[in-house]
Motif scaffolding. Structure first.
Motif, PDB file in Angstrom:
ATOM      1  N   GLU A   1      44.019  39.724   1.183  1.00 47.45           N
ATOM      2  CA  GLU A   1      43.960  39.071   2.501  1.00 47.45           C
ATOM      3  C   GLU A   1      42.642  38.343   2.599  1.00 47.45           C
ATOM      4  OE1 GLU A   1      44.501  41.432   5.934  1.00 47.45           O
ATOM      5  OE2 GLU A   1      46.533  42.010   5.346  1.00 47.45           O
ATOM      6  N   PHE A   2      42.663  37.191   3.231  1.00 46.05           N
ATOM      7  CA  PHE A   2      41.416  36.428   3.380  1.00 46.05           C
ATOM      8  C   PHE A   2      41.517  35.577   4.637  1.00 46.05           C
ATOM      9  CE2 PHE A   2      44.424  34.169   0.765  1.00 46.05           C
ATOM     10  CZ  PHE A   2      44.458  32.901   1.327  1.00 46.05           C
ATOM     11  N   ASP A   3      40.354  35.174   5.135  1.00 42.63           N
ATOM     12  CA  ASP A   3      40.333  34.239   6.266  1.00 42.63           C
ATOM     13  C   ASP A   3      40.224  32.825   5.720  1.00 42.63           C
ATOM     14  OD1 ASP A   3      40.494  36.170   8.238  1.00 42.63           O
ATOM     15  OD2 ASP A   3      38.336  36.580   8.107  1.00 42.63           O
ATOM     16  N   TYR A   4      40.505  31.876   6.593  1.00 49.61           N
ATOM     17  CA  TYR A   4      40.498  30.476   6.167  1.00 49.61           C
ATOM     18  C   TYR A   4      39.792  29.647   7.241  1.00 49.61           C
ATOM     19  CZ  TYR A   4      42.360  25.792   5.257  1.00 49.61           C
ATOM     20  OH  TYR A   4      42.480  24.448   5.020  1.00 49.61           O
ATOM     21  N   ALA A   5      38.914  28.752   6.804  1.00 46.34           N
ATOM     22  CA  ALA A   5      38.256  27.839   7.756  1.00 46.34           C
ATOM     23  C   ALA A   5      38.227  26.450   7.140  1.00 46.34           C
ATOM     24  CB  ALA A   5      36.833  28.319   8.037  1.00 46.34           C
ATOM     25  N   ALA A   6      38.397  25.435   7.973  1.00 49.80           N
ATOM     26  CA  ALA A   6      38.337  24.052   7.478  1.00 49.80           C
ATOM     27  C   ALA A   6      37.385  23.268   8.372  1.00 49.80           C
ATOM     28  CB  ALA A   6      39.728  23.432   7.470  1.00 49.80           C
ATOM     29  N   PRO A   7      36.070  23.476   8.181  1.00 43.56           N
ATOM     30  CA  PRO A   7      35.080  22.794   9.040  1.00 43.56           C
ATOM     31  C   PRO A   7      35.086  21.289   8.778  1.00 43.56           C
ATOM     32  CG  PRO A   7      33.996  23.897   7.210  1.00 43.56           C
ATOM     33  CD  PRO A   7      35.436  24.282   7.144  1.00 43.56           C
ATOM     34  N   ASP A   8      34.621  20.511   9.785  1.00 40.17           N
ATOM     35  CA  ASP A   8      34.606  19.061   9.562  1.00 40.17           C
ATOM     36  C   ASP A   8      33.188  18.528   9.322  1.00 40.17           C
ATOM     37  OD1 ASP A   8      33.584  19.260  12.042  1.00 40.17           O
ATOM     38  OD2 ASP A   8      35.248  18.261  13.080  1.00 40.17           O
ATOM     39  N   SER A   9      32.225  19.438   9.104  1.00 41.94           N
ATOM     40  CA  SER A   9      30.874  18.973   8.749  1.00 41.94           C
ATOM     41  C   SER A   9      30.274  19.902   7.687  1.00 41.94           C
ATOM     42  CB  SER A   9      29.962  18.968   9.985  1.00 41.94           C
ATOM     43  OG  SER A   9      29.644  20.295  10.333  1.00 41.94           O
ATOM     44  N   LEU A  10      29.327  19.332   6.935  1.00 46.80           N
ATOM     45  CA  LEU A  10      28.656  20.127   5.905  1.00 46.80           C
ATOM     46  C   LEU A  10      27.855  21.270   6.524  1.00 46.80           C
ATOM     47  CD1 LEU A  10      27.379  17.559   3.257  1.00 46.80           C
ATOM     48  CD2 LEU A  10      28.699  19.632   2.806  1.00 46.80           C
ATOM     49  N   GLU A  11      27.237  20.975   7.676  1.00 46.12           N
ATOM     50  CA  GLU A  11      26.416  21.997   8.336  1.00 46.12           C
ATOM     51  C   GLU A  11      27.276  23.224   8.665  1.00 46.12           C
ATOM     52  OE1 GLU A  11      26.546  18.727   9.320  1.00 46.12           O
ATOM     53  OE2 GLU A  11      24.716  18.343   8.177  1.00 46.12           O
ATOM     54  N   ALA A  12      28.477  22.953   9.217  1.00 42.72           N
ATOM     55  CA  ALA A  12      29.360  24.057   9.590  1.00 42.72           C
ATOM     56  C   ALA A  12      29.816  24.824   8.344  1.00 42.72           C
ATOM     57  CB  ALA A  12      30.553  23.528  10.368  1.00 42.72           C
ATOM     58  N   ALA A  13      30.077  24.091   7.256  1.00 35.90           N
ATOM     59  CA  ALA A  13      30.526  24.748   6.010  1.00 35.90           C
ATOM     60  C   ALA A  13      29.420  25.662   5.480  1.00 35.90           C
ATOM     61  CB  ALA A  13      30.904  23.694   4.977  1.00 35.90           C
ATOM     62  N   VAL A  14      28.186  25.165   5.478  1.00 36.71           N
ATOM     63  CA  VAL A  14      27.047  25.961   4.996  1.00 36.71           C
ATOM     64  C   VAL A  14      26.884  27.215   5.854  1.00 36.71           C
ATOM     65  CG1 VAL A  14      24.509  25.947   4.868  1.00 36.71           C
ATOM     66  CG2 VAL A  14      25.806  24.049   3.903  1.00 36.71           C
TER      67      VAL A  14
ATOM     68  N   LEU B   1      39.747  37.315  -8.452  1.00 38.93           N
ATOM     69  CA  LEU B   1      38.826  37.020  -7.355  1.00 38.93           C
ATOM     70  C   LEU B   1      39.458  37.459  -6.043  1.00 38.93           C
ATOM     71  CD1 LEU B   1      37.676  33.332  -8.099  1.00 38.93           C
ATOM     72  CD2 LEU B   1      36.328  35.408  -8.404  1.00 38.93           C
ATOM     73  N   ALA B   2      38.608  37.993  -5.146  1.00 39.68           N
ATOM     74  CA  ALA B   2      39.123  38.412  -3.837  1.00 39.68           C
ATOM     75  C   ALA B   2      38.154  37.954  -2.750  1.00 39.68           C
ATOM     76  CB  ALA B   2      39.303  39.927  -3.816  1.00 39.68           C
ATOM     77  N   PRO B   3      38.100  36.655  -2.497  1.00 39.12           N
ATOM     78  CA  PRO B   3      37.153  36.179  -1.478  1.00 39.12           C
ATOM     79  C   PRO B   3      37.556  36.642  -0.079  1.00 39.12           C
ATOM     80  CG  PRO B   3      38.382  34.329  -2.469  1.00 39.12           C
ATOM     81  CD  PRO B   3      38.884  35.580  -3.098  1.00 39.12           C
ATOM     82  N   SER B   4      36.550  36.816   0.791  1.00 35.21           N
ATOM     83  CA  SER B   4      36.862  37.240   2.162  1.00 35.21           C
ATOM     84  C   SER B   4      37.248  36.036   3.021  1.00 35.21           C
ATOM     85  CB  SER B   4      35.634  37.930   2.764  1.00 35.21           C
ATOM     86  OG  SER B   4      34.547  37.004   2.774  1.00 35.21           O
ATOM     87  N   LEU B   5      36.728  34.856   2.633  1.00 38.25           N
ATOM     88  CA  LEU B   5      36.959  33.645   3.444  1.00 38.25           C
ATOM     89  C   LEU B   5      36.994  32.425   2.522  1.00 38.25           C
ATOM     90  CD1 LEU B   5      36.809  31.948   6.165  1.00 38.25           C
ATOM     91  CD2 LEU B   5      34.324  32.085   5.933  1.00 38.25           C
ATOM     92  N   LEU B   6      37.980  31.563   2.723  1.00 34.52           N
ATOM     93  CA  LEU B   6      37.995  30.288   1.986  1.00 34.52           C
ATOM     94  C   LEU B   6      37.492  29.200   2.928  1.00 34.52           C
ATOM     95  CD1 LEU B   6      41.415  30.329   0.063  1.00 34.52           C
ATOM     96  CD2 LEU B   6      39.178  31.148  -0.668  1.00 34.52           C
ATOM     97  N   VAL B   7      36.461  28.489   2.486  1.00 36.71           N
ATOM     98  CA  VAL B   7      35.914  27.392   3.293  1.00 36.71           C
ATOM     99  C   VAL B   7      36.408  26.087   2.675  1.00 36.71           C
ATOM    100  CG1 VAL B   7      33.809  26.332   4.194  1.00 36.71           C
ATOM    101  CG2 VAL B   7      33.897  28.814   3.826  1.00 36.71           C
TER     102      VAL B   7
END
Ligand SMILES: Cc1cc2nc3c(=O)[nH]c(=O)nc-3n(C[C@H](O)[C@H](O)[C@H](O)COP(=O)(O)OP(=O)(O)OC[C@H]3O[C@@H](n4cnc5c(N)ncnc54)[C@H](O)[C@@H]3O)c2cc1C
Length: 286
Positions: A5-18, A45-51
């Motif tokens: 299980e993992f979370d997913y985020a799709a930020p629209d800026s580099l700052e938010a991704a970092v 691999l078992a990442p907690s969050l995919l950015v």
């Protein structure tokens, strides 16, 4: 089905991704997804969050900044092949990109992916060395630009920090009289590169003023063949001089791989043959 299980985020800026990468332990970047999802499915691999970087527009496209050609990290290998600037001035990169997978793969996978650089068979790494590319990266401490050699050392030495985002691959300005080439000898069943050689040659007033040669696939990671380079610099780029320099290909490295796909002896032979071919092609592509 994915085993974790993992979370997913799709930020629209580099700052938010970092910020996501810094704040969530076990978070990793997602680009073209082809390698990462396969690793997760196999349980490696078992990442907690995919950015996911796809909404970040500044990571897309190819542009010049102060004569440096900046290939932003989400540029696909297909876009690299289609770029007229790259076709004209950096043909070795077009050849390497064309040798990767198939059209579907090339249309999806991005040049900023760092995982491929830890893969023995990564075609792009040898080209990055001969073109003297630099890699720009960003993390919570700021941005950094490192030479290809240092970047490859870092990635292969398991020193890669997953909080770091590759933002672009940068190529130095084209120098008149320069040609470059890349050829890969692929295993017919797996498609993996058993030996890939990239070459760059600059000829000034009839003699070779600069020579760069690098191998991938045949050695634990991509590496320059400095003895070949030195043997050709200062000489005329004749077939005899190229053949004599190429003979030194195997001498320039500490270790050559041998496995069930190809013996060490065979790869050593390929290094010489392909150094000769790519050097001749680089000279002719000027
Ligand atoms: C069928 C197939 C055939 C292939 N053939 C070849 C070949 O012939 N030659 C060759 O060289 N390669 C080959 N590859 C590898 C390929 O070119 C890609 O490098 C690889 O699949 C990953 O690219 P991606 O964009 O899908 O990255 P992803 O799978 O999204 O990510 C891979 C890893 O890199 C990290 N990452 C991605 N982008 C960034 C970034 N901008 N900053 C920081 N970290 C990042 C991710 O966190 C992850 O760990 C092949 C792959 C496949 C699936």
């Amino acid at each position: 089905m994915l085993p974790v299980e993992f979370d997913y985020a799709a930020p629209d800026s580099l700052e938010a991704a970092v910020k996501f990468l810094k704040e969530k332990s076990g978070a990793v970047v997602l680009a073209g997804s082809h390698s990462l999802i396969a690793e997760m499915k196999q349980g490696h691999l078992a990442p907690s969050l995919l950015v996911d970087l796809h909404k970040i527009t500044e990571l897309k496209g190819i542009n010049y900044v102060d004569k440096i050609l900046k290939i932003n990290a989400l540029t696909t290998y297909g876009q690299v092949v289609a770029s007229s600037e790259i076709q004209t001035n950096y043909p070795a990169l077009v050849e390497a990109a064309k040798s990767i997978g198939d059209p579907q793969i090339r249309n999806q996978q991005a040049i900023g992916d760092v995982f491929a650089y830890r893969d023995l068979a990564c075609d792009f790494t040898a080209v990055a060395l001969v073109l003297e590319a630099t890699f720009s990266t960003l993390n919570a401490d700021g941005s950094h630009t490192v030479a290809a050699e240092q970047f490859i050392d870092q990635a292969f030495g398991n020193n890669w920090q997953t909080q770091e985002i590759v933002t672009s691959v940068n190529l130095p300005a084209y120098v008149a009289g320069t040609g470059s080439a890349y050829q890969a000898f692929k295993h017919p069943a797996t498609g993996y590169t058993l030996c890939g050689v990239a070459a760059l040659v600059t000829v000034t007033n009839g003699t070779v003023s600069k020579c760069r040669v690098a191998v991938t696939g045949a050695t634990p990671h991509a590496i320059r063949l400095t003895q070949v380079e030195t043997a050709l610099e200062g000489k005329t780029a004749t077939a005899e001089n190229i053949a004599a320099a190429a003979k030194l290909a195997g001498n320039s490295v500490d270790s050559i791989l041998g496995d069930r796909y190809a013996s060490e002896e065979y790869r050593r032979h390929l290094m010489e043959v392909m150094s000769k071919r790519t050097l001749s092609q680089a000279v002719n592509s000027r």
